[in-house]
Write an enzyme that holds these catalytic residues in place. Structure first.
Site, mmCIF file in Angstrom:
data_model
loop_
_atom_site.group_PDB
_atom_site.id
_atom_site.type_symbol
_atom_site.label_atom_id
_atom_site.label_comp_id
_atom_site.label_asym_id
_atom_site.label_seq_id
_atom_site.Cartn_x
_atom_site.Cartn_y
_atom_site.Cartn_z
ATOM 1 N N ASP A 65 0.866 -1.268 0.204
ATOM 2 C CA ASP A 65 -0.185 -0.214 -0.129
ATOM 3 C C ASP A 65 0.846 1.095 0.043
ATOM 4 O O ASP A 65 2.138 1.131 0.270
ATOM 5 C CB ASP A 65 -1.059 0.040 1.209
ATOM 6 C CG ASP A 65 -0.359 0.079 2.464
ATOM 7 O OD1 ASP A 65 0.823 -0.133 2.550
ATOM 8 O OD2 ASP A 65 -1.129 0.469 3.517
ATOM 9 N N TYR A 67 2.788 4.830 0.760
ATOM 10 C CA TYR A 67 3.495 5.490 2.036
ATOM 11 C C TYR A 67 2.613 6.386 2.665
ATOM 12 O O TYR A 67 1.663 6.914 1.906
ATOM 13 C CB TYR A 67 4.701 6.379 1.443
ATOM 14 C CG TYR A 67 5.907 5.370 1.045
ATOM 15 C CD1 TYR A 67 6.675 4.388 1.676
ATOM 16 C CD2 TYR A 67 6.318 5.498 -0.449
ATOM 17 C CE1 TYR A 67 7.478 3.940 1.329
ATOM 18 C CE2 TYR A 67 7.393 4.777 -0.983
ATOM 19 C CZ TYR A 67 8.267 3.930 -0.228
ATOM 20 O OH TYR A 67 9.111 3.067 -0.708
ATOM 21 N N PHE A 78 6.518 1.721 -4.200
ATOM 22 C CA PHE A 78 7.792 2.301 -4.076
ATOM 23 C C PHE A 78 8.471 3.281 -3.988
ATOM 24 O O PHE A 78 9.745 3.785 -3.903
ATOM 25 C CB PHE A 78 8.892 0.873 -4.405
ATOM 26 C CG PHE A 78 8.763 -0.646 -3.938
ATOM 27 C CD1 PHE A 78 9.006 -0.917 -2.638
ATOM 28 C CD2 PHE A 78 7.863 -1.451 -4.618
ATOM 29 C CE1 PHE A 78 8.880 -2.170 -2.223
ATOM 30 C CE2 PHE A 78 7.739 -2.907 -4.069
ATOM 31 C CZ PHE A 78 8.130 -3.150 -2.823
ATOM 32 N N HIS A 188 11.356 -9.342 0.546
ATOM 33 C CA HIS A 188 11.241 -7.851 0.441
ATOM 34 C C HIS A 188 12.393 -7.012 0.657
ATOM 35 O O HIS A 188 13.205 -7.243 1.435
ATOM 36 C CB HIS A 188 10.173 -7.431 1.506
ATOM 37 C CG HIS A 188 9.330 -6.225 0.991
ATOM 38 N ND1 HIS A 188 9.819 -4.982 1.424
ATOM 39 C CD2 HIS A 188 8.142 -5.934 0.659
ATOM 40 C CE1 HIS A 188 8.967 -4.114 1.238
ATOM 41 N NE2 HIS A 188 7.941 -4.647 0.695
#
Length: 222
Positions: A65, A67, A78, A188
């Site tokens: 989701d 920031y 990202f 991740h």
């Protein structure tokens, strides 16, 4: 809520955006943005699609989701706006790119629009969030929508590359036909995962470019 969506996506997603669940989602978002501070700005909620058309998409990066800090989210997974400090996960992505290609590139921005414009769909599974409250919109039907996006990409296109980083993203692999597409998985890039040896050394970026070259498509300038 007025939805700004690039025309090729509007066509391919016609069934989804005309469905009752999606109309209810937009109504709920209107209330959320009216009564709460939410990110990204309303006109950037569908920025991933608007920056990278359906026809142009050749690589898909899946995030969770947006920031949730002030001024950070720009609708691309990202990615952050110009002038915002590069987040730890993205800094680790840049580190892996440098190691993968044996370069010393030092980016001064975390804005990944340049990737989008080359055909990288930077798709978050949930496209909105409340300020300072990660996953606060996970109860909405965003994932039904983005799962449909992944399924349509898998069904309607060939020879895409899907980058699934972390357990959450890897669960979305069930919507992808691995006989038609290249699926690359790793831990991740967040510090917790990366520092446990699950991210660095995956060489995903060079693998993407090698695959694109093999199928006659232009490589990505990461």
């Amino acid at each position: 809520m007025l939805m700004k969506l690039e025309k090729s996506w509007k066509k391919i997603l016609k069934k989804e955006i005309e469905d009752d669940y999606f109309k209810a989602l937009l109504d709920t978002l209107e209330e959320e943005y009216l009564n709460q501070i939410c990110f990204p700005p309303k006109d950037l909620i569908f920025n991933a699609f608007n920056q990278c058309s359906f026809e142009k998409t050749k690589v898909v990066v899946l995030g969770q989701d947006p920031y949730h800090g002030e001024g950070e989210a720009n609708g691309l997974a990202f990615s952050v706006n110009d002038g915002i400090k590069i987040p730890p996960s993205l800094r680790n992505i840049y580190r892996e790119i440098n190691a993968d290609f044996d370069t010393i590139f030092e980016p001064n921005s975390g804005n990944l629009e340049r990737w989008s414009k080359q055909g990288v769909l930077l798709l978050n599974a949930t496209l909105s969030v409340r300020k300072d409250s990660p996953n606060s919109h996970k109860h909405l039907k965003w994932q039904q929508f983005t799962d449909a996006v992944i399924q349509l990409l898998s069904n309607e296109k060939e020879h895409l590359v899907f980058l699934l980083w972390g357990a959450f993203a890897q669960k979305k692999g069930k919507f992808i036909d691995e006989n038609k597409h290249l699926i690359l998985t790793s831990g991740h890039p967040s510090p917790m995962s990366a520092n446990q040896g699950k991210w660095f050394g995956n060489k995903h970026f060079s693998q993407v470019n090698t695959y694109l070259e093999q199928i006659g498509k232009e490589q990505i300038e990461w």
